[in-house]
Design an enzyme around this catalytic site. Structure first.
Site, PDB file in Angstrom:
ATOM      1  CG  HIS A  84      -1.680   1.211   1.344  1.00  0.00           C
ATOM      2  ND1 HIS A  84      -2.954   1.371   0.775  1.00  0.00           N
ATOM      3  CD2 HIS A  84      -1.564   2.303   1.992  1.00  0.00           C
ATOM      4  CE1 HIS A  84      -3.580   2.229   1.048  1.00  0.00           C
ATOM      5  NE2 HIS A  84      -2.792   3.042   1.666  1.00  0.00           N
ATOM      6  CG  ASP A 163     -11.271   4.307   6.103  1.00  0.00           C
ATOM      7  OD1 ASP A 163     -10.715   5.137   6.978  1.00  0.00           O
ATOM      8  OD2 ASP A 163     -11.245   4.133   5.164  1.00  0.00           O
ATOM      9  NE  ARG A 170      -9.248  10.750   9.679  1.00  0.00           N
ATOM     10  CZ  ARG A 170      -8.370  10.115   9.104  1.00  0.00           C
ATOM     11  NH1 ARG A 170      -8.972   9.108   8.561  1.00  0.00           N
ATOM     12  NH2 ARG A 170      -7.080  10.549   8.694  1.00  0.00           N
ATOM     13  CB  SER A 185      -7.847   5.449   7.818  1.00  0.00           C
ATOM     14  OG  SER A 185      -8.216   5.629   6.424  1.00  0.00           O
ATOM     15  CE  LYS A 189      -8.542   2.610   3.581  1.00  0.00           C
ATOM     16  NZ  LYS A 189      -8.876   4.245   3.385  1.00  0.00           N
TER      17      LYS A 189
HETATM   18  N1  URA Z   1      -5.379   7.417   3.173  1.00  0.00           N
HETATM   19  C1  URA Z   1      -5.956   6.542   3.917  1.00  0.00           C
HETATM   20  O1  URA Z   1      -6.607   5.539   3.299  1.00  0.00           O
HETATM   21  N2  URA Z   1      -6.754   7.248   5.073  1.00  0.00           N
HETATM   22  C2  URA Z   1      -5.970   8.127   5.395  1.00  0.00           C
HETATM   23  O2  URA Z   1      -6.329   8.517   6.508  1.00  0.00           O
HETATM   24  C3  URA Z   1      -4.902   8.785   4.959  1.00  0.00           C
HETATM   25  C4  URA Z   1      -4.461   8.092   3.725  1.00  0.00           C
END
Ligand code: URA
Length: 440
Positions: A84, A163, A170, A185, A189
């Protein structure tokens, strides 16, 4: 005793840690709409100021990962390694890493995103290859993974809906830039998408979320600790985003640059970062080598003998694309413009986000969710930081099918660079590698 959000806000405001059950209830009720945004906003702001312990951050991550579907990869043998990136400009490493790891026998099930704002997205890059489909059903996703050894597509299921909702909140409450909130976050995922091991490319610099090395390290270490507590071994490469990665920014142009690396060549900084990430992915897999040098030579071998490129071709074919396009992956744009520097001297610093924005204006990105991407649009960067530039030589070339976008993109790009008489110190692309056990 009943868990009430008002009490949890008070508790967090005082700096006390929330327990697992409290976080589970909070995430469950917020996702279901039983906690209103105004109360969750207060909670997010309390977290922003007070932070969270490792345990709290892990409870939050797991609660978000369990708020929707989880992808089950157990039908695919072997340890699945995911990667990621926290997002950048010209970041096409996934296009190289997925086929390289598959050629080495490591299954990679990657769910990628589309670009938004100044950052690019792998799904848009893949879809610039004629015929490629990125919206796969879960069955297709698993079939391609089984047949090819890797798959890279848009999200197939509703992963971590908590999320999605929290991120949107946010975004409008000044609470994006909180390390426990970013870490949970991202990791929620990754955990929901089924990988056994995770390699993170944490970008640092003017084209990234984390502006400084210290903050990037803190985020990386936090995610590694969550990974450990959640039973997912995780490593992180902190990489420089103080200038675009490689020479190309724009969807088919980035495919072209990734294919260069898959053919054994490619721009040096981009190739170096691909190698560092591939080494970490290989070393976390069940095909790991005795040492890093051996890992490097096995990766070099699949680039040299064409098997990594072969995997990429197989993948393109498996998702309906034209694999012959990879022989000469260029989509011509109608308009082209050379960009000259504002002064002579050394390229000293770059506002990388602004370069991404210039590419987006040319048609390579979106300013609204449903804008249509132009696969041919983008920027070829001809000079990197530390190069001496003159008024006679272009520093970049712009490509677009919308002529009217050229003046704005040109000025964004020219003004993105600071030029001075002093040669700046060269910064490596790989700033640090953090493995489990090497952090706090
Ligand atoms: N990428 C994400 O998936 N979440 C965040 O909070 C910041 C970057």
């Amino acid at each position: 005793m009943e868990i009430r959000i008002n009490d949890l806000i008070e508790k967090k405001k005082r700096g006390e840690a929330l327990g697992k059950e409290e976080i589970d209830v909070m995430v469950r009720d917020y996702t279901a709409g039983a906690i209103p945004d105004y109360q969750m906003s207060a909670m997010l702001m309390a977290i922003w100021f007070q932070g969270m312990t490792d345990e709290e951050t892990t409870y939050l991550t797991l609660a978000m990962a369990d708020s929707g579907d989880r992808l089950d990869l157990s039908s695919i043998p072997g340890i699945k390694v995911d990667k990621h990136s926290t997002g950048g400009v010209g970041d096409k490493t996934t296009l190289v890493l997925t086929p390289v790891l598959a050629a080495l026998g490591v299954p990679v099930a990657k769910m990628s995103g589309r670009g938004l704002g100044f950052t690019g997205g792998t799904v848009d890059k893949l879809e610039s290859i004629p015929g490629v489909r990125s919206e796969l059903s879960e069955e297709e996703f698993l079939r391609v993974l089984g047949e090819v050894g890797f798959v890279d597509a848009a999200q197939t299921k509703e992963l971590a809906p908590a999320d999605k909702k929290l991120y949107a909140l946010r975004d409008v409450t000044g609470t994006v830039d909180s390390i426990p909130l970013i870490a949970s976050s991202i990791m929620s995922k990754k955990i929901a998408s089924g990988a056994d091991r995770i390699v993170l490319d944490v970008k640092c610099g003017s084209g990234a979320f984390m502006g400084t090395l210290d903050s990037a390290k803190e985020l990386a270490e936090q995610m590694i600790r969550i990974g450990r507590l959640a039973g997912r071994k995780t490593a992180a490469v902190i990489s420089d985003m103080d200038q675009p990665l490689g020479r190309m920014v724009g969807n088919s142009m980035e495919v072209e640059e990734a294919v260069e690396v898959l053919k054994g060549g490619g721009e040096e900084r981009f190739r170096t970062l691909c190698m560092a990430l591939a080494v970490e992915m290989l070393q976390l897999s069940d095909r790991r080598c005795d040492n890093e040098d051996e890992a490097r030579s096995r990766i070099e071998a699949v680039l040299k003998d064409g098997s990594a490129l072969g995997k990429f071709r197989d993948f393109v074919r498996a998702v309906g694309g034209d694999a012959n396009f990879l022989d000469d992956p260029v989509i011509p744009a109608k308009y082209k413009k050379d960009v000259y520097p504002v002064a002579e001297g050394y390229l000293t610093s770059c506002n990388t986000a602004q370069v991404g924005l210039a590419a987006s204006r040319l048609g390579a990105g979106r300013s609204k969710k449903d804008d249509v991407i132009d696969p041919a649009a983008g920027i070829c960067i001809l000079a990197k930081l530390g190069d001496r530039v003159s008024l006679e030589s272009p520093i970049a070339v712009l490509y677009t099918n919308k002529e009217e976008t050229l003046p704005e993109a040109e000025s964004l790009l020219r003004e993105a660079y600071i030029i001075s008489d002093e040669k700046p110190e060269e910064k490596p692309v790989v700033l640090e590698v953090i493995r489990e056990g090497s952090g706090k």
